[in-house]
Design a protein around this motif. Sequence first.
Motif, short mmCIF file in Angstrom:
data_model
loop_
_atom_site.label_atom_id
_atom_site.label_comp_id
_atom_site.label_asym_id
_atom_site.label_seq_id
_atom_site.Cartn_x
_atom_site.Cartn_y
_atom_site.Cartn_z
N LYS A 239 -1.27 -1.83 -2.03
CA LYS A 239 -1.47 -1.55 -0.60
C LYS A 239 -0.21 -1.84 0.20
CE LYS A 239 -4.50 -2.67 3.29
NZ LYS A 239 -5.68 -3.45 3.75
N LYS A 240 0.43 -2.98 -0.08
CA LYS A 240 1.64 -3.34 0.66
C LYS A 240 2.76 -2.32 0.41
CE LYS A 240 2.55 -7.43 1.79
NZ LYS A 240 2.62 -8.29 3.00
N VAL B 102 2.48 0.92 -0.68
CA VAL B 102 2.14 2.24 -0.12
C VAL B 102 2.35 2.27 1.39
CG1 VAL B 102 0.25 3.84 0.32
CG2 VAL B 102 0.57 2.91 -1.97
N GLN B 103 2.02 1.17 2.04
CA GLN B 103 2.17 1.09 3.50
C GLN B 103 3.59 0.70 3.91
OE1 GLN B 103 -0.87 -1.70 4.74
NE2 GLN B 103 -2.50 -0.16 4.64
N ASN C 180 4.93 -2.11 3.72
CA ASN C 180 4.76 -3.35 4.48
C ASN C 180 5.65 -4.44 3.89
OD1 ASN C 180 3.90 -5.45 6.05
ND2 ASN C 180 1.78 -5.46 5.32
#
Length: 391
Positions: A383-384, A386-387, A389
């Motif tokens: 998630k981190k 892909v975003q 972040n």
Amino acid sequence: MDDLSKSDMKFFSDQQHCFADILLPHEVQARIQVVVLNFLKILSSPDPAISDLPLINRKSSNSRVSEGILTDVSWIFLSHSFCSRSLMKANATKAFIRDICFLWKVMEMCFEILIQDKRVTQRELFYKLLCDSPHYFSSQLQVNRTIQELCAKDVVALLRCSRYSLGIMASRKGLVAGRILLQEPNQEAVDCSACGSSGYAISGDLNLLESLSTKTDARYIVVVEKHAIFQRLAEDNVFNQIPSILLTAKGYPDIATRFLLHRMSRAFPDLPILALVDWNPARLAILSTYKFGSIGMGLEAYRYACNVKWLGLRGDDLQLIPQQSLAPLKPRDLQIARSLISSTILRDNYRQELAVMMQSGQGAEIEALYFNGYDYLVKYLAKKIVQANYI
């Protein structure tokens, strides 16, 4: 001999950026000879006095941060400022004088290593020094400190050449896993995705690391602070879900691991380098060493610095873990935090993270994410990434 002195004393010339050269064995031998000849020249003078040894000052007051031109990489460097080591100071202690003697002994052993065209690990030099000169040392701890401090710092600062040029190579410490093929000269290629949780051991021979052929279809390089987390990610084959290369130094990064990371950053300049570390000041210091280098090795920092981004853990991740898993910062953590805050290397967003740590007086470990399940760490990374972040 006069020609030798003139040609090789240029490494003491005035420069704004001071750095350690990578030299051939005969060039290092020449520099050692110059230092010895100058020392003997002083002793043979009508009014002999042991002069100060001109060592590059490795204090934070002499450090700067170089902003790369046409690159995102910044690194610590030392400016031209000497500190002195002298045997003639009135307040020189026995321990201080002993350290000067150790300095000469280490240079002598390095000279012998280079004559024999050998390379030794720090551990091998440890035992050689202990066995050859037992009367110099009262304990093995003292020998180890001598190797760490004098080889890595004082001899490098005096001769202005890299530790590897002295014939000293790092022990195997770091590991690599994931989507990369590494091939040593005249050897079969190693598929690091098939090395299991143990990974591929990074050699301490920097020449060998430089000669590696590398191929990858990865899209990210993930630097993992902890060995246990590296093993878990490799065991879960995270690199098949997130096309990536995993790298760890099992804590504070050694030269060989930093060298290979820098080598990969040059070979694959489009791959973001993302760091996964605990959320506390000591771990931020580890990330900063990968990113900028260290003051203690400021003469060589530019050779290993990489544009590492901070993936996690960060302050906004604390909502993912229970409050009771936070741990109070230790006095050593607070000392490191104050040192980082006072330095010029940290970007504003890093300083903000550090300020939150100091204000809360708490830190968090990566393992706290397991509160959400043992498979959550891979989801967290995905998630981190892909975003995008990371900072």
